[in-house]
Design an enzyme around this catalytic site. Structure first.
Site: not given
Ligand code: NAD
Ligand code: GLY
Length: 362
Positions: A115, A179, A231, A241, A249
């Site tokens: 939890r 972003e 942020k 939100e 967004n």
């Molecule tokens: P990701 O986590 O898939 O990372 C991208 C790639 O980079 C992966 O292959 C990973 O293994 C690699 N990687 C990570 N760190 C590395 C490093 N230091 N050196 C080399 N390779 C590395 O993608 P992302 O763009 O980081 O995140 C995308 C995700 O984030 C999506 O699922 C999206 O929905 C989510 N997201 C969440 C929020 C939120 O507020 N929670 C906001 C925006 C996006």
């Molecule tokens: N990435 C959008 C949010 O965190 O609200």
């Protein structure tokens, strides 16, 4: 080193940004997190290989597969199995070590196991450093759509080491930049501070694309600090939100539609958001919210960062529009768009008509 706090009363937490911070990860955690339990690191196999030395500081490490397609129930169940097999306790803490995929699913594991237990975000991609590690949105994807299962669960601490960006490929840098640029266009709505982020990013980009990315390297700390400050400011005012947070967004309703109709494979999230921001500027200009001068400056900035490619044009208008209608942020079939209304100010609208939307696509 830069430090700021996400102000959320008893849920407030610090964000530390420091080049080389991971070289002494244990001290960084000890100085900023008071919990006394065990740490369970969740990472993926790619990142583990790159950061084995840093992760050797921890006894319990759970490695998941790499990739957005693994942000699913099976991975979630795998993580929970491993945590329960190790007899995780309420006083223990999860460390999400990786990009947004690891951060989102590890955060949701922390929200749900027993939890809810503490977790720390150590984001290693630009996108996760400027966006996903802050704000407490956690979860995973369902076959019906992205991020449909999840919870708001704030971390206890966010540790950002821009040095990790040295191992990231250029495409992943670009997706984070989508972003980063977003913050320039929402600055005045997001915060009372005056970062002049648009000018900062414009001045950095007076060079060829190769040189630009080299140029950015020496400014990561500043860029990440300004981005997460915005942020943090928005999240502090509207954690769940109910209103203001929707401005984060900006560019995303169009962007998600671009990602969806290309099966999330052709463009990265940041590239799609960059295209989405241009489409939002097109709508704003046509609605008369902004003048030609700001429009041209803004669109030029996005284009100068080389986030838009030629194959982003000529999308089928009906496909995009239908994908926009199925976005999870749509209310009663009205498409909500965050639109620029003045330089660096945006507002949420739900009354843009279908022909105008279709007319504003790239
Ligand atoms: P990701 O986590 O898939 O990372 C991208 C790639 O980079 C992966 O292959 C990973 O293994 C690699 N990687 C990570 N760190 C590395 C490093 N230091 N050196 C080399 N390779 C590395 O993608 P992302 O763009 O980081 O995140 C995308 C995700 O984030 C999506 O699922 C999206 O929905 C989510 N997201 C969440 C929020 C939120 O507020 N929670 C906001 C925006 C996006
Ligand atoms: N990435 C959008 C949010 O965190 O609200």
């Amino acid at each position: 080193m830069k430090k700021l706090t996400v102000e959320l009363n008893e849920k407030s937490y610090p964000i530390i940004i420091k080049h080389g911070l991971l070289d002494d990860i244990k001290s960084a955690i000890e100085e900023n997190y008071k919990g006394k339990g065990r740490f369970f690191v969740i990472t993926n196999k790619t990142i583990y290989k790159l950061y084995e030395k840093v992760l050797a500081n921890f006894e319990h490490i759970i490695q998941i597969e790499d990739g957005e397609e693994c942000k699913n129930f099976i991975t979630f169940e795998y993580i929970i199995d491993k945590l329960l097999e190790a007899k995780i306790e309420r006083g223990d803490c999860i460390i999400a070590f990786g990009g947004g995929v690891v951060g989102d699913i590890a955060g949701f594991a922390a929200a749900s196991v027993l939890r809810g237990i503490d977790y720390i975000q150590i984001p290693t991609t630009l996108l996760s450093q400027v966006d996903s590690s802050v704000g407490g949105k956690t979860g995973f994807n369902h076959k019906m759509g992205k991020n449909l299962i999840g919870a708001f669960k704030q971390p206890k601490l966010v540790l950002i080491d821009p040095k990790t960006l040295n191992t990231l490929d250029i495409r992943q840098i670009k997706t984070g930049l989508g972003e980063v640029l977003k913050y320039a266009f929402i600055e005045k709505t997001a915060t009372d501070k005056d970062f002049k982020f648009f000018n900062f990013l414009k001045n950095l980009k007076n060079s060829s694309s190769e040189a630009l990315y080299g140029n950015l390297k020496s400014h990561w700390e500043e860029i990440i600090y300004i981005s997460v400050s915005m942020k943090a400011s928005v999240v502090s005012k509207d954690e769940q939100e109910k209103g203001l947070r929707a401005i984060l967004n900006f560019g995303h309703t169009f962007g998600h539609a671009v990602e969806k109709i290309t099966n999330y494979k052709k463009f990265t999230h940041g590239e799609a958001v960059a295209a989405g921001m241009i489409m939002a500027f097109n709508v704003s200009l046509k609605r008369g919210h902004i003048d030609e001068k700001y429009y041209a400056e803004a669109v030029n900035l996005i284009k100068n960062y080389n986030l838009i490619s030629d194959d982003m044009k000529n999308f089928n208008k009906d496909d995009i529009f239908n994908a926009m209608k199925s976005d999870k942020k749509v209310d009663h079939t009205k498409i909500k768009l965050v639109l620029p209304v003045k330089p660096f100010e945006v507002q949420l609208f739900d009354d843009t008509k279908e022909p105008l939307i279709k007319d504003s696509l790239l």
